[in-house]
Design an enzyme around this catalytic site. Structure first.
Site, PDB file in Angstrom:
ATOM      1  N   GLY A   1       0.888  -1.136   0.069  1.00 15.01           N
ATOM      2  CA  GLY A   1       0.030   0.183  -0.027  1.00 15.01           C
ATOM      3  C   GLY A   1       0.612   1.009  -0.081  1.00 15.01           C
ATOM      4  O   GLY A   1       2.063   0.986   0.026  1.00 15.01           O
ATOM      5  N   CYS A   2       0.067   2.603  -0.095  1.00 13.11           N
ATOM      6  CA  CYS A   2       0.932   3.772  -0.244  1.00 13.11           C
ATOM      7  C   CYS A   2       1.489   4.204   1.094  1.00 13.11           C
ATOM      8  O   CYS A   2       2.666   4.500   1.150  1.00 13.11           O
ATOM      9  CB  CYS A   2       0.084   4.663  -1.020  1.00 13.11           C
ATOM     10  N   TYR A   3       0.598   4.248   1.833  1.00 11.84           N
ATOM     11  CA  TYR A   3       1.022   4.612   3.359  1.00 11.84           C
ATOM     12  C   TYR A   3       2.189   3.513   3.846  1.00 11.84           C
ATOM     13  O   TYR A   3       3.246   4.097   4.276  1.00 11.84           O
ATOM     14  CB  TYR A   3      -0.138   4.499   4.450  1.00 11.84           C
TER      15      TYR A   3
ATOM     16  N   GLU B   1       6.561  10.385  -1.378  1.00  8.89           N
ATOM     17  CA  GLU B   1       6.372   9.520  -2.478  1.00  8.89           C
ATOM     18  C   GLU B   1       5.318  10.034  -3.168  1.00  8.89           C
ATOM     19  O   GLU B   1       4.276  10.761  -2.606  1.00  8.89           O
ATOM     20  CB  GLU B   1       6.296   8.166  -2.167  1.00  8.89           C
TER      21      GLU B   1
END
Length: 363
Positions: free
Chosen positions: A150-152, A335
């Site tokens: 995932g992004c986090y 990011e």
């Protein structure tokens, strides 16, 4: 090699299509969307006008996709839905990279607690969680099904895992504050994501209960177990280390926020330094861990990452400071949540899995 994108009309799916249609080593052959079936690709993604190669959205039928000549599929679907497609595609011998949460959590009980009933639990033993800069390369020969992070979690694991593995930071009292652009929520028609609600406004949400917390803690726990096993193996009276399915439990305080921007994630992690640990030692560990990582950029002392400098790239910038007053390290990262946090990282995984240059299609 022919590839397909299932769920190609969401933010992540659209970005995947844009990357893959220009990728030098693959042919994007299938794009699916139940809502847009029958429509030309460029009618839904106008950026690709004149470059869509005549592609048309098709309906998302698992059996038809499994019978296609695509060798690899990206699943850009909500959790729950992805598992159904993964079952059919893996059974047909296709390589699958899942961008949902369905296969990111190894422990079924934990998945159920955060996401509800799993739709394909029999596939969990075959799934590999792959963060390219951290996961051991053996996955490339062993994997049938890959879960993209995932992004986090990416914004937290990249700076923190090497330090936990090296024993430079405490495994307790870790606090991570993350700010995400609203595209991370997908194309939801909800009041909280309206322009007038988010413009000039930032807010915390999902405190103590965000679903990515399960993924973050499981991966950090594995990193701690690896460190402890390494210490045990070096001890004079070492015995064979116990295998841990999901590692020793490790808890962090994770505080996600919505920020008034479309894309990007900025994360700040506060973690107590281990006795005797220094900023020089920390930077040396990072430098060694990411010496061959083309998408991790270690910033100079005194600099901090900025989402404006990474949006539109597959890069994650990281930096660190030491506070002698609190004896804490303060780690920062930035990011693009749709690239390094989602579609770009998935293409990076494909490149490694299929033997392409890691940076192919991502420069």
């Amino acid at each position: 090699m022919k590839v397909g994108v299932v769920g190609a009309s969401g933010y992540t799916g659209e970005l995947l299509v844009q990357l893959l249609i220009r990728h030098p080593a693959v042919e994007l052959a299938v794009v699916t969307s139940r809502a847009h079936a029958g429509k030309p690709l460029s009618a839904v993604i106008p950026m690709l006008r004149g470059a869509d190669r005549g592609l048309v959205f098709v309906d998302s039928d698992p059996a038809a996709l499994a019978a296609s000549d695509c060798a690899l599929f990206f699943l850009a679907l909500p959790h729950g839905a992805a598992a159904t497609y993964a079952r059919a595609l893996v059974a047909a011998g296709k390589r699958v990279i899942d961008l949902s949460a369905d296969f990111r959590i190894a422990d079924l009980e934990t998945y159920t607690r955060y996401y509800g009933e799993h739709q394909a639990p029999e596939l969990l033993p075959h799934a590999r969680y792959v963060l390219p800069e951290i996961t051991a390369p053996s996955w490339r020969a062993q994997a049938k099904l890959v879960a993209a992070p995932g992004c986090y979690p990416t914004s937290i694991l990249v700076p923190l895992v090497p330090l936990l593995r090296a024993g430079l930071v405490s495994r307790e009292h870790i606090v991570a504050n993350s700010f995400s652009g609203v595209s991370g929520a997908g194309k939801k028609a909800e009041e909280a994501y309206l322009y007038v609600e988010r413009a000039e406004s930032a807010k915390a949400y999902g405190l103590t209960s965000h679903r990515h917390l399960a993924e973050i803690e499981e991966q950090l726990s594995l990193a701690v177990s690896e460190w402890e096993a390494a210490l045990a193996s070096r001890a004079a009276d070492a015995r064979p280390a116990q295998a841990h399915k999901t590692g020793q439990p490790l808890a962090i305080q994770f505080n996600p926020h919505l920020a008034p921007m479309r894309r990007g994630i900025a994360t700040t992690i506060t973690v107590p330094a281990a006795p005797g640990a220094s900023l020089d030692a920390l930077r040396a560990v990072w430098a060694a861990a990411y010496a061959e990582a083309p998408f991790v950029q270690l910033l100079a002392e005194g600099q901090t990452p900025d989402t404006a400098h990474v949006v539109g790239t597959n890069r994650i910038d990281i930096a660190a400071a030491y506070d002698p007053r609190t004896r804490n390290f303060v780690l920062t990262s930035a990011e693009d949540n749709l690239l390094k946090g989602a579609g770009g990282q998935a293409v990076q995984i494909m490149n490694l899995w299929c033997g392409f240059a890691e940076t192919a299609g991502l420069a």
